[in-house]
Design a protein around this motif. Structure first.
Motif, mmCIF file in Angstrom:
data_model
loop_
_atom_site.group_PDB
_atom_site.id
_atom_site.type_symbol
_atom_site.label_atom_id
_atom_site.label_comp_id
_atom_site.label_asym_id
_atom_site.label_seq_id
_atom_site.Cartn_x
_atom_site.Cartn_y
_atom_site.Cartn_z
ATOM 1 N N LEU A 29 17.040 -3.734 34.504
ATOM 2 C CA LEU A 29 16.139 -3.274 35.565
ATOM 3 C C LEU A 29 16.580 -3.879 36.902
ATOM 4 C CD1 LEU A 29 13.606 -1.488 35.853
ATOM 5 C CD2 LEU A 29 12.248 -3.553 35.680
ATOM 6 N N LYS A 30 17.209 -5.057 36.834
ATOM 7 C CA LYS A 30 17.684 -5.757 38.040
ATOM 8 C C LYS A 30 19.036 -5.235 38.513
ATOM 9 C CE LYS A 30 14.276 -8.703 38.171
ATOM 10 N NZ LYS A 30 13.293 -8.628 39.239
ATOM 11 N N LYS A 31 19.965 -5.091 37.552
ATOM 12 C CA LYS A 31 21.317 -4.625 37.905
ATOM 13 C C LYS A 31 22.062 -4.228 36.645
ATOM 14 C CE LYS A 31 22.033 -8.574 39.929
ATOM 15 N NZ LYS A 31 22.336 -9.836 40.493
ATOM 16 N N GLU A 32 23.114 -3.446 36.831
ATOM 17 C CA GLU A 32 23.915 -3.041 35.671
ATOM 18 C C GLU A 32 24.656 -4.252 35.122
ATOM 19 O OE1 GLU A 32 27.888 -1.503 38.041
ATOM 20 O OE2 GLU A 32 26.630 -0.028 37.034
ATOM 21 N N CYS A 33 24.968 -4.184 33.842
ATOM 22 C CA CYS A 33 25.653 -5.293 33.181
ATOM 23 C C CYS A 33 26.767 -4.774 32.287
ATOM 24 C CB CYS A 33 24.690 -6.063 32.289
ATOM 25 S SG CYS A 33 23.508 -7.076 33.154
ATOM 26 N N CYS A 34 27.721 -5.651 32.089
ATOM 27 C CA CYS A 34 28.829 -5.399 31.178
ATOM 28 C C CYS A 34 28.515 -6.122 29.856
ATOM 29 C CB CYS A 34 30.101 -5.967 31.808
ATOM 30 S SG CYS A 34 31.568 -5.706 30.827
ATOM 31 N N VAL A 35 29.065 -5.626 28.771
ATOM 32 C CA VAL A 35 28.860 -6.260 27.465
ATOM 33 C C VAL A 35 29.186 -7.749 27.518
ATOM 34 C CG1 VAL A 35 29.703 -6.343 25.076
ATOM 35 C CG2 VAL A 35 29.260 -4.141 26.155
ATOM 36 N N CYS A 36 30.293 -8.081 28.200
ATOM 37 C CA CYS A 36 30.730 -9.478 28.240
ATOM 38 C C CYS A 36 29.689 -10.389 28.893
ATOM 39 C CB CYS A 36 32.087 -9.609 28.926
ATOM 40 S SG CYS A 36 32.241 -8.679 30.443
ATOM 41 N N GLU A 37 28.920 -9.858 29.857
ATOM 42 C CA GLU A 37 27.861 -10.660 30.469
ATOM 43 C C GLU A 37 26.735 -10.909 29.475
ATOM 44 O OE1 GLU A 37 27.887 -9.708 35.133
ATOM 45 O OE2 GLU A 37 27.497 -7.961 33.875
ATOM 46 N N ASP A 58 21.564 5.346 22.167
ATOM 47 C CA ASP A 58 21.198 6.465 21.292
ATOM 48 C C ASP A 58 19.815 7.008 21.642
ATOM 49 O OD1 ASP A 58 23.603 6.250 20.007
ATOM 50 O OD2 ASP A 58 22.798 5.323 18.188
ATOM 51 N N ALA A 59 18.930 6.135 22.095
ATOM 52 C CA ALA A 59 17.582 6.555 22.513
ATOM 53 C C ALA A 59 17.581 7.062 23.957
ATOM 54 C CB ALA A 59 16.605 5.385 22.367
ATOM 55 N N GLU A 60 18.772 7.049 24.572
ATOM 56 C CA GLU A 60 18.962 7.488 25.961
ATOM 57 C C GLU A 60 18.172 6.650 26.969
ATOM 58 O OE1 GLU A 60 18.323 11.716 26.113
ATOM 59 O OE2 GLU A 60 19.941 12.115 24.705
ATOM 60 N N LEU A 61 17.921 5.381 26.595
ATOM 61 C CA LEU A 61 17.255 4.472 27.527
ATOM 62 C C LEU A 61 18.246 3.875 28.512
ATOM 63 C CD1 LEU A 61 14.762 2.537 25.225
ATOM 64 C CD2 LEU A 61 14.247 4.353 26.854
ATOM 65 N N VAL A 62 19.513 3.800 28.093
ATOM 66 C CA VAL A 62 20.543 3.261 28.982
ATOM 67 C C VAL A 62 21.704 4.246 29.094
ATOM 68 C CG1 VAL A 62 19.987 0.834 28.478
ATOM 69 C CG2 VAL A 62 21.782 1.970 27.186
ATOM 70 N N ASN A 63 22.389 4.163 30.213
ATOM 71 C CA ASN A 63 23.617 4.925 30.451
ATOM 72 C C ASN A 63 24.782 3.962 30.345
ATOM 73 O OD1 ASN A 63 22.265 7.348 31.162
ATOM 74 N ND2 ASN A 63 21.907 6.544 33.209
ATOM 75 N N GLU A 64 25.928 4.474 29.960
ATOM 76 C CA GLU A 64 27.124 3.645 29.997
ATOM 77 C C GLU A 64 28.163 4.329 30.863
ATOM 78 O OE1 GLU A 64 28.452 3.107 25.918
ATOM 79 O OE2 GLU A 64 29.753 4.844 26.078
ATOM 80 N N GLN A 65 28.915 3.507 31.574
ATOM 81 C CA GLN A 65 29.950 4.029 32.448
ATOM 82 C C GLN A 65 31.187 3.173 32.266
ATOM 83 O OE1 GLN A 65 29.227 3.558 36.658
ATOM 84 N NE2 GLN A 65 30.593 5.220 37.180
ATOM 85 N N ARG A 66 32.280 3.825 31.922
ATOM 86 C CA ARG A 66 33.532 3.095 31.727
ATOM 87 C C ARG A 66 34.241 2.939 33.064
ATOM 88 N NH1 ARG A 66 36.896 1.399 27.913
ATOM 89 N NH2 ARG A 66 35.722 2.203 26.150
ATOM 90 N N ARG A 67 34.685 1.711 33.323
ATOM 91 C CA ARG A 67 35.510 1.434 34.494
ATOM 92 C C ARG A 67 36.701 0.624 34.015
ATOM 93 N NH1 ARG A 67 30.867 -1.018 37.971
ATOM 94 N NH2 ARG A 67 29.391 0.686 37.772
ATOM 95 N N GLY A 68 37.830 1.285 33.899
ATOM 96 C CA GLY A 68 39.003 0.609 33.348
ATOM 97 C C GLY A 68 38.729 0.239 31.908
ATOM 98 N N GLN A 69 38.917 -1.031 31.573
ATOM 99 C CA GLN A 69 38.699 -1.469 30.190
ATOM 100 C C GLN A 69 37.253 -1.877 29.936
ATOM 101 O OE1 GLN A 69 40.848 -5.043 29.229
ATOM 102 N NE2 GLN A 69 40.573 -5.898 31.272
ATOM 103 N N CYS A 111 33.265 -7.269 36.298
ATOM 104 C CA CYS A 111 34.355 -6.734 35.487
ATOM 105 C C CYS A 111 35.029 -5.559 36.163
ATOM 106 C CB CYS A 111 33.830 -6.301 34.115
ATOM 107 S SG CYS A 111 33.010 -7.610 33.247
ATOM 108 N N ASN A 112 35.571 -5.790 37.316
ATOM 109 C CA ASN A 112 36.299 -4.716 37.997
ATOM 110 C C ASN A 112 37.732 -4.761 37.507
ATOM 111 O OD1 ASN A 112 33.990 -4.115 39.474
ATOM 112 N ND2 ASN A 112 34.524 -5.597 41.052
#
Length: 113
Positions: A29-37, A58-69, A111-112
């Motif tokens: 809710l605060k900001k997007e996060c990467c798995v590693c965080e 799967d519940a479509e509560l979150v979106n995922e966006q790939r940036r590089g790896q 993770c840029n």
């Protein structure tokens, strides 16, 4: 239709009934996060974190966006249950302090690629 809505609402609430996922939603809710965080924040394995995120996706509560790896996760404001999620989050402690703690430890990752 009403029955399906009851089922779907119960499913969303069950997903949010998990402390880790509820905390993840609070963070997102605060900001997007990467798995590693999330791995650093929750001191859990990457596969365990990915499993939680997959359920939210799967519940479509979150979106995922790939940036590089890297894959970044954010809340999905288009989801019909987004207002419910926002209401639930009001009842948990603010998660911002977790980001502050990561930054202080030098672990807040951008993770840029």
């Amino acid at each position: 239709m009403e029955h399906e809505s009851m089922e779907e609402t119960a499913k969303i609430l069950k997903l949010l009934g998990d402390k880790t996922r509820l905390s993840m939603i609070g963070l997102l809710l605060k900001k997007e996060c990467c798995v590693c965080e999330f791995v650093e924040l929750f001191k859990m394995s990457q596969p365990a974190i990915s499993q939680h995120l997959r359920k939210l996706k799967d519940a479509e509560l979150v979106n995922e966006q790939r940036r590089g790896q890297w894959i970044f996760y954010s809340l999905n404001p288009e989801n019909a249950y987004f207002p419910l999620v926002q209401d639930v989050i009001k009842h948990i402690p603010d998660q911002q302090e977790k980001f502050v703690l990561l930054e202080q430890q030098g672990l807040r990752i951008t993770c840029n690629s």
